[in-house]
Design a protein around this motif. Structure first.
Motif, PDB file in Angstrom:
ATOM      1  N   UNK A   4       0.831  -1.206   0.000  1.00 29.09           N
ATOM      2  CA  UNK A   4       0.000   0.000   0.000  1.00 29.09           C
ATOM      3  C   UNK A   4       0.866   1.256   0.000  1.00 29.09           C
ATOM      4  N   UNK A   5       2.052   1.130   0.561  1.00 27.51           N
ATOM      5  CA  UNK A   5       2.935   2.306   0.634  1.00 27.51           C
ATOM      6  C   UNK A   5       3.409   2.776  -0.734  1.00 27.51           C
ATOM      7  N   UNK A   6       3.170   1.955  -1.779  1.00 32.29           N
ATOM      8  CA  UNK A   6       3.563   2.382  -3.119  1.00 32.29           C
ATOM      9  C   UNK A   6       2.739   3.578  -3.593  1.00 32.29           C
ATOM     10  N   UNK A   7       1.600   3.830  -2.940  1.00 28.86           N
ATOM     11  CA  UNK A   7       0.761   4.977  -3.324  1.00 28.86           C
ATOM     12  C   UNK A   7       0.711   6.001  -2.182  1.00 28.86           C
ATOM     13  N   UNK A   8       1.713   5.963  -1.280  1.00 23.87           N
ATOM     14  CA  UNK A   8       1.698   6.874  -0.142  1.00 23.87           C
ATOM     15  C   UNK A   8       1.768   8.329  -0.595  1.00 23.87           C
ATOM     16  N   UNK A   9       2.628   8.601  -1.511  1.00 30.67           N
ATOM     17  CA  UNK A   9       2.774   9.985  -1.963  1.00 30.67           C
ATOM     18  C   UNK A   9       1.489  10.489  -2.602  1.00 30.67           C
ATOM     19  N   UNK A  10       0.875   9.649  -3.442  1.00 36.18           N
ATOM     20  CA  UNK A  10      -0.387  10.039  -4.088  1.00 36.18           C
ATOM     21  C   UNK A  10      -1.473  10.262  -3.047  1.00 36.18           C
ATOM     22  N   UNK A  11      -1.574   9.371  -2.095  1.00 31.76           N
ATOM     23  CA  UNK A  11      -2.624   9.471  -1.068  1.00 31.76           C
ATOM     24  C   UNK A  11      -2.393  10.682  -0.175  1.00 31.76           C
ATOM     25  N   UNK A  12      -1.132  10.895   0.181  1.00 32.12           N
ATOM     26  CA  UNK A  12      -0.838  12.022   1.053  1.00 32.12           C
ATOM     27  C   UNK A  12      -1.145  13.357   0.429  1.00 32.12           C
ATOM     28  N   UNK A  13      -1.295  13.410  -0.882  1.00 36.44           N
ATOM     29  CA  UNK A  13      -1.624  14.667  -1.533  1.00 36.44           C
ATOM     30  C   UNK A  13      -3.012  15.180  -1.189  1.00 36.44           C
ATOM     31  N   UNK A  14      -3.847  14.320  -0.614  1.00 40.22           N
ATOM     32  CA  UNK A  14      -5.211  14.740  -0.260  1.00 40.22           C
ATOM     33  C   UNK A  14      -5.338  15.052   1.232  1.00 40.22           C
ATOM     34  N   UNK A  15      -4.220  14.958   1.987  1.00 43.26           N
ATOM     35  CA  UNK A  15      -4.232  15.228   3.427  1.00 43.26           C
ATOM     36  C   UNK A  15      -3.095  16.203   3.726  1.00 43.26           C
ATOM     37  N   UNK A  36       1.028  -0.594   7.931  1.00 47.14           N
ATOM     38  CA  UNK A  36       1.838  -1.531   7.151  1.00 47.14           C
ATOM     39  C   UNK A  36       3.337  -1.279   7.357  1.00 47.14           C
ATOM     40  N   UNK A  37       3.705  -0.009   7.500  1.00 45.98           N
ATOM     41  CA  UNK A  37       5.110   0.359   7.689  1.00 45.98           C
ATOM     42  C   UNK A  37       5.555   0.229   9.151  1.00 45.98           C
ATOM     43  N   UNK A  38       4.603  -0.021  10.059  1.00 45.57           N
ATOM     44  CA  UNK A  38       4.932  -0.176  11.467  1.00 45.57           C
ATOM     45  C   UNK A  38       4.892   1.108  12.251  1.00 45.57           C
ATOM     46  N   UNK A  39       4.441   2.189  11.657  1.00 46.31           N
ATOM     47  CA  UNK A  39       4.360   3.481  12.352  1.00 46.31           C
ATOM     48  C   UNK A  39       2.957   3.596  12.971  1.00 46.31           C
ATOM     49  N   UNK A  40       2.797   2.995  14.149  1.00 50.84           N
ATOM     50  CA  UNK A  40       1.484   2.962  14.786  1.00 50.84           C
ATOM     51  C   UNK A  40       1.056   4.343  15.264  1.00 50.84           C
ATOM     52  N   UNK A  41       1.989   5.170  15.609  1.00 43.90           N
ATOM     53  CA  UNK A  41       1.630   6.499  16.105  1.00 43.90           C
ATOM     54  C   UNK A  41       0.922   7.318  15.038  1.00 43.90           C
ATOM     55  N   UNK A  42       1.483   7.340  13.824  1.00 47.10           N
ATOM     56  CA  UNK A  42       0.842   8.072  12.733  1.00 47.10           C
ATOM     57  C   UNK A  42      -0.478   7.409  12.323  1.00 47.10           C
ATOM     58  N   UNK A  43      -0.488   6.100  12.324  1.00 42.11           N
ATOM     59  CA  UNK A  43      -1.728   5.393  11.989  1.00 42.11           C
ATOM     60  C   UNK A  43      -2.815   5.753  12.996  1.00 42.11           C
ATOM     61  N   UNK A  44      -2.447   5.777  14.284  1.00 43.86           N
ATOM     62  CA  UNK A  44      -3.429   6.121  15.316  1.00 43.86           C
ATOM     63  C   UNK A  44      -3.896   7.565  15.163  1.00 43.86           C
ATOM     64  N   UNK A  45      -2.981   8.460  14.781  1.00 46.85           N
ATOM     65  CA  UNK A  45      -3.369   9.854  14.576  1.00 46.85           C
ATOM     66  C   UNK A  45      -4.398   9.973  13.450  1.00 46.85           C
ATOM     67  N   UNK A  46      -4.204   9.244  12.365  1.00 51.45           N
ATOM     68  CA  UNK A  46      -5.169   9.289  11.239  1.00 51.45           C
ATOM     69  C   UNK A  46      -6.550   8.828  11.696  1.00 51.45           C
ATOM     70  N   UNK A  47      -6.591   7.721  12.433  1.00 49.89           N
ATOM     71  CA  UNK A  47      -7.876   7.180  12.874  1.00 49.89           C
ATOM     72  C   UNK A  47      -8.529   8.096  13.906  1.00 49.89           C
TER      73      UNK A  47
END
Length: 532
Positions: free
Chosen positions: A458-469, A496-507
């Protein structure tokens, strides 16, 4: 009537002016015209029984002598058993009295006062009809009787023809021509009109058609005093009764095909009649193309009907063996079906039955790699990028193709057989449509599905996805989320990358601000993240 007897000689010294004078039943005055047929009948009854009304009112002894004599003479004259007991001289005197007073020797029986003439179709007493109206009614009844006699004769001739019997008058074989059948059809129509006018009886179209004379309809067997008996319309009830009869006989004919068409027009959701129609089409070896053409019109009139598409499945299954041997005809058939489905989807773009049939058709005809099919789906998505049904069909079309997929894998499983170029193409296609409507969930789901199938992170589209946030978590109010679906995907990417802190912030930000209506869901996702 016996011959008139000679008049008796007048007694000597008798004054003829003092002899009793019998009142005749007729008068020189113009009789009153009766207002109703019951009044006319009562008048005739009274005319046949002179002096009865006065006798009933005053009694026999209360009548004048001349009316007493007239009543007694009339009574003896119309009562043979009593008259024959009189001596000959008394009988001669009786007939002299009858002749001189013109008394009736017969009388109507019974009486009409208080009696009923029956009820017409509206519940009115026929006796209350005017004379002219009653005569018109009787003329129609006579006409109906004549037609019934003629119709009975036709049925007898038809039965003789069916059994191969000869005409008893001519000894020749009986043959009923088409002209006779048409005449009988017209005759029954007139009979039906007369029965409806006279008695309010409504006859169905099948009972009026000579073509169905040999079929005994089987009515609906409703339990007596059923709690919730279905009130079928009369014409539908009649058609179903004939359907039961021909299905019991396992008859397959053109008339049965027309019967199914009639029932489908009244109730297109009747699955039994659809199955019976298919049996007729296959048993009679009718052209499938003609049946499909008829079915197209029914489908346009009943967009949400499932039975129509099941019937179409059966037709294609029956037709496919012949098409499989002729690739050109198969391609033409696939193109014709595609055009028809496109016309249907213009009216109802998310019709589940249509999309289900389209998926079946792709697999049955093997048009997985058809550029026309893929282009058709792209056209539907271009018309409405939020058409999730079209997105689902595209995923099925691309990632269920036996040419580059692994059989047996479900949609959410990675597939090593999917070529990299197909995955890249579909990722770029999804990105293009996401840019048109970032808050549209369909292409985001499609994008994730493509990455899973193509075994890409999924991280292959991280840059594209991050453009909307932008500015996630900033306290200065610069946080900008153009798509909650992008924020959701970012949470999965960080996990997926193991960064639970950022994942938790998004949720957390989804539950707190950007999608508060589903705060419970996002909290559950956060707990799952902690447990993982």
């Amino acid at each position: 009537m016996p011959p008139k007897s000679k008049a008796a000689p007048k007694p000597k010294g008798a004054d003829s002016s003092k002899q009793p004078t019998l009142t005749p039943s007729t008068s020189n005055t113009t009789p009153a015209v009766p207002a109703t047929v019951a009044a006319r009948s009562q008048l005739r009854y009274d005319d046949s029984r002179p002096h009865d009304a006065a006798r009933l009112k005053a009694g026999l002894t209360g009548l004048p002598r001349d009316e007493q004599a007239a009543w007694i003479s009339a009574r003896f004259a119309r009562t043979p058993a009593a008259r024959t007991r009189l001596p000959p001289k008394a009988q001669r005197e009786l007939w002299r009295q009858v002749n001189e007073a013109s008394l009736p020797v017969r009388a109507l029986r019974g009486g009409t006062k208080g009696s009923s003439w029956g009820r017409d179709r509206n519940g009115l007493d026929v006796g209350g009809y005017s004379v002219e109206r009653f005569d018109e009614r009787e003329a129609r009844r006579a006409r109906l009787t004549c037609l019934e006699v003629a119709s009975r004769g036709f049925r007898e001739r038809r039965e003789r023809e069916r059994k191969g019997l000869r005409d008893p008058a001519t000894g020749e074989a009986v043959f009923v021509s088409e002209g006779e059948v048409d005449a009988e059809r017209v005759r029954r129509g007139e009979m039906a009109d007369l029965r409806r006018e006279l008695y309010g009886t409504v006859q169905g179209s099948f009972a009026l058609d000579p073509e169905w004379d040999d079929v005994i309809p089987i009515p609906q067997d409703e339990p007596e005093a059923a709690l919730a008996a279905i009130a079928y319309p009369a014409d539908y009830d009649e058609a179903i009764s004939y359907l039961r009869a021909v299905m019991l006989k396992k008859e397959y004919s053109q008339r049965c095909l027309r019967l199914t068409e009639t029932i489908i027009e009244m109730n297109p959701a009747h699955y039994t009649v659809w199955l019976y129609r298919a049996s007729n089409v296959f048993a009679l070896k009718l052209p499938i193309a003609d049946e499909l053409e008829w079915l197209n019109q029914v489908a346009f009139a009943n967009l949400k009907n499932y039975q129509i598409w099941h019937h179409r499945h059966l037709l294609v299954d029956n037709l496919y063996p012949a098409l499989a041997e002729k690739p050109d005809e198969l391609a033409r058939f696939a193109a014709a079906e595609r055009d028809f489905l496109t016309q249907i989807l213009v009216q109802d773009t998310k019709n589940y039955h249509v999309w289900s049939y389209r998926s079946y058709l792709v697999g049955k005809l093997g048009v997985w790699g058809s550029p026309e099919e893929l282009k058709s789906i792209e056209g539907l998505i271009d018309d409405d990028v939020r058409n999730n049904s079209a997105w689902s069909h595209r995923f099925f079309l691309v990632f269920s193709d036996p040419a580059h997929t692994t059989p047996g894998l479900v949609a959410t499983e990675p597939d090593p057989a999917v070529p990299q170029d197909i995955t890249s193409r579909e990722v770029e296609y999804a990105k293009e449509k996401i840019s048109l409507a970032p808050q549209n969930q369909s292409p985001w789901n499609y994008l994730k599905g493509v990455l899973v199938k193509g075994r890409q992170k999924l991280s292959s589209v991280e840059e594209f996805t991050g453009g909307f946030v932008k500015g996630l978590g900033n306290k200065d109010g610069s946080e900008d989320v153009q798509s909650t679906h992008a924020l959701d995907l970012l949470a999965e990417i960080y996990a997926e990358k193991g960064d639970k802190e950022k994942a938790d912030l998004c949720l957390r930000r989804l539950g707190e601000k950007w999608d508060r209506i589903r705060v419970g869901y996002w909290e559950w996702r956060r707990k799952c993240l902690e447990e993982a």
